[in-house]
Design an enzyme around this catalytic site. Structure first.
Site, PDB file in Angstrom:
ATOM      1  N   GLY A  35       0.837  -1.199   0.000  1.00 40.58           N
ATOM      2  CA  GLY A  35       0.000   0.000   0.000  1.00 40.58           C
ATOM      3  C   GLY A  35       0.868   1.244   0.000  1.00 40.58           C
ATOM      4  O   GLY A  35       2.101   1.177   0.114  1.00 40.58           O
ATOM      5  N   SER A  36       0.183   2.405  -0.114  1.00 43.28           N
ATOM      6  CA  SER A  36       0.934   3.654  -0.299  1.00 43.28           C
ATOM      7  C   SER A  36       1.657   4.115   0.962  1.00 43.28           C
ATOM      8  O   SER A  36       2.713   4.743   0.877  1.00 43.28           O
ATOM      9  CB  SER A  36      -0.023   4.749  -0.796  1.00 43.28           C
ATOM     10  OG  SER A  36      -1.068   4.936   0.136  1.00 43.28           O
ATOM     11  N   GLY A 106      -5.706  -3.102  -0.847  1.00 44.43           N
ATOM     12  CA  GLY A 106      -4.668  -3.300  -1.877  1.00 44.43           C
ATOM     13  C   GLY A 106      -4.601  -4.744  -2.345  1.00 44.43           C
ATOM     14  O   GLY A 106      -3.747  -5.093  -3.177  1.00 44.43           O
ATOM     15  N   GLU A 112      -0.113 -10.472   3.860  1.00 45.58           N
ATOM     16  CA  GLU A 112       0.089  -9.524   4.967  1.00 45.58           C
ATOM     17  C   GLU A 112      -0.222 -10.190   6.304  1.00 45.58           C
ATOM     18  O   GLU A 112       0.499  -9.994   7.284  1.00 45.58           O
ATOM     19  CB  GLU A 112      -0.805  -8.295   4.775  1.00 45.58           C
ATOM     20  CG  GLU A 112      -0.348  -7.406   3.625  1.00 45.58           C
ATOM     21  CD  GLU A 112      -1.297  -6.266   3.323  1.00 45.58           C
ATOM     22  OE1 GLU A 112      -0.806  -5.231   2.849  1.00 45.58           O
ATOM     23  OE2 GLU A 112      -2.516  -6.389   3.540  1.00 45.58           O
TER      24      GLU A 112
HETATM   25  C1  5RP Z   1      -3.141  -3.783   1.224  1.00 40.40           C
HETATM   26  C2  5RP Z   1      -3.404  -3.154   2.530  1.00 40.40           C
HETATM   27  C3  5RP Z   1      -2.903  -1.761   2.723  1.00 40.40           C
HETATM   28  O1  5RP Z   1      -1.975  -1.758   3.760  1.00 40.40           O
HETATM   29  C4  5RP Z   1      -4.080  -0.878   3.039  1.00 40.40           C
HETATM   30  O2  5RP Z   1      -4.981  -0.957   1.945  1.00 40.40           O
HETATM   31  C5  5RP Z   1      -3.653   0.581   3.264  1.00 40.40           C
HETATM   32  O3  5RP Z   1      -3.179   1.130   2.067  1.00 40.40           O
HETATM   33  P1  5RP Z   1      -2.811   2.680   1.963  1.00 40.40           P
HETATM   34  O4  5RP Z   1      -1.677   2.914   2.897  1.00 40.40           O
HETATM   35  O5  5RP Z   1      -2.453   2.864   0.509  1.00 40.40           O
HETATM   36  O6  5RP Z   1      -4.035   3.451   2.340  1.00 40.40           O
HETATM   37  O7  5RP Z   1      -3.982  -3.707   3.422  1.00 40.40           O
HETATM   38  O8  5RP Z   1      -3.723  -5.051   1.132  1.00 40.40           O
END
Ligand code: 5RP
Length: 235
Positions: A35-36, A106, A112
């Site tokens: 994720g970002s 994501g 994860e």
């Molecule tokens: C991916 C995730 C990410 O950590 C979650 O979506 C947060 O993403 P972002 O920091 O881009 O908001 O769980 O599977």
């Protein structure tokens, strides 16, 4: 492509990530989240380990994390070689005050959760918009499902009063396929009053690979705000 959020949000994410990277030590095996926001942490880890000449190894939770690790000079390893990790730094989609999480927007939730559960310490990074009173309010629960079982799993979820939607993607027609070759259901369950119990119920459906409910797993959350970083610790 996802639009970049406004500049204070990007700064807040980065501030949270920088704080989390202070937990990294020389020789650590580190879970690299997706994720970002986790991306800021990977970049910072690359910078810090290069400056200090530290030898860390990263276990990426997605192809995105693997590519970033390579780009920023972090050597990677696998869970087979290192089944126990010192630390994982990852993002989240929703966080409650007990540090329960919803993850998976994501699409990397299965790796994860595996990497997090192999870690001695789990540090979550996010901007403050992710903190909520109760998980599930105005937010679906992502669930990774074997394609073979998807219709049957949707039926069972509807019987549990959930509203499932098969996740699609803009890069191709049809459903999104995860790094594990599976589909994602985004399920609206409304407010989650017992996230851990719902997680167990969902896990008992054959064909469900993993859910995005991370109950009681996180040790520390860093929340970037407009000017500072808030730290929440597991009680
Ligand atoms: C991916 C995730 C990410 O950590 C979650 O979506 C947060 O993403 P972002 O920091 O881009 O908001 O769980 O599977």
């Amino acid at each position: 492509m996802k639009a970049k959020s406004s500049s204070w949000i990007e700064k807040a994410k980065e501030r949270a990530a920088l704080e989390a990277v202070k937990h990294v030590r020389d020789d650590y095996i580190v879970g690299l989240g997706s994720g970002s926001t986790a991306a800021y942490a990977i970049k910072e880890m690359g910078k810090v380990t290069r400056q200090k000449n530290w030898q860390i190894l990263g276990v990426p939770t997605s192809y995105q994390a693997m590519q970033l690790a390579t780009e920023y000079g972090i050597k990677t390893t696998t869970l087979s070689q290192h089944p126990q990790l010192d630390l994982t730094i990852d993002g989240a989609d929703q966080i409650d005050k007990e540090l329960n999480l919803i993850k998976g927007m994501g699409g990397a939730l299965t790796r994860e959760k595996i990497v997090a559960s192999a870690s001695k310490k789990i540090v979550i990074v996010a901007d403050e918009r992710k903190l909520v009173e109760k998980l599930g309010t105005n937010h679906p629960v992502p669930i990774e499902v074997l394609p073979f079982a998807v219709a049957m799993v949707m039926l069972k979820i509807r019987k549990m009063k959930g509203k499932p939607r098969l996740r699609e993607t803009s890069g191709k027609v049809g459903p999104l396929v995860t790094d594990n070759g599976n589909f994602i259901l985004d399920v609206d369950f409304g407010t989650l009053y017992a996230p851990s119990r719902l997680d167990s119920q969902l896990q008992s459906i054959p064909g469900v690979v993993e859910t995005g409910i991370f109950a009681g797993m996180a040790d520390i959350v860093y929340l970037g705000t407009k000017n500072t970083v808030r730290k929440l610790k597991k009680r």
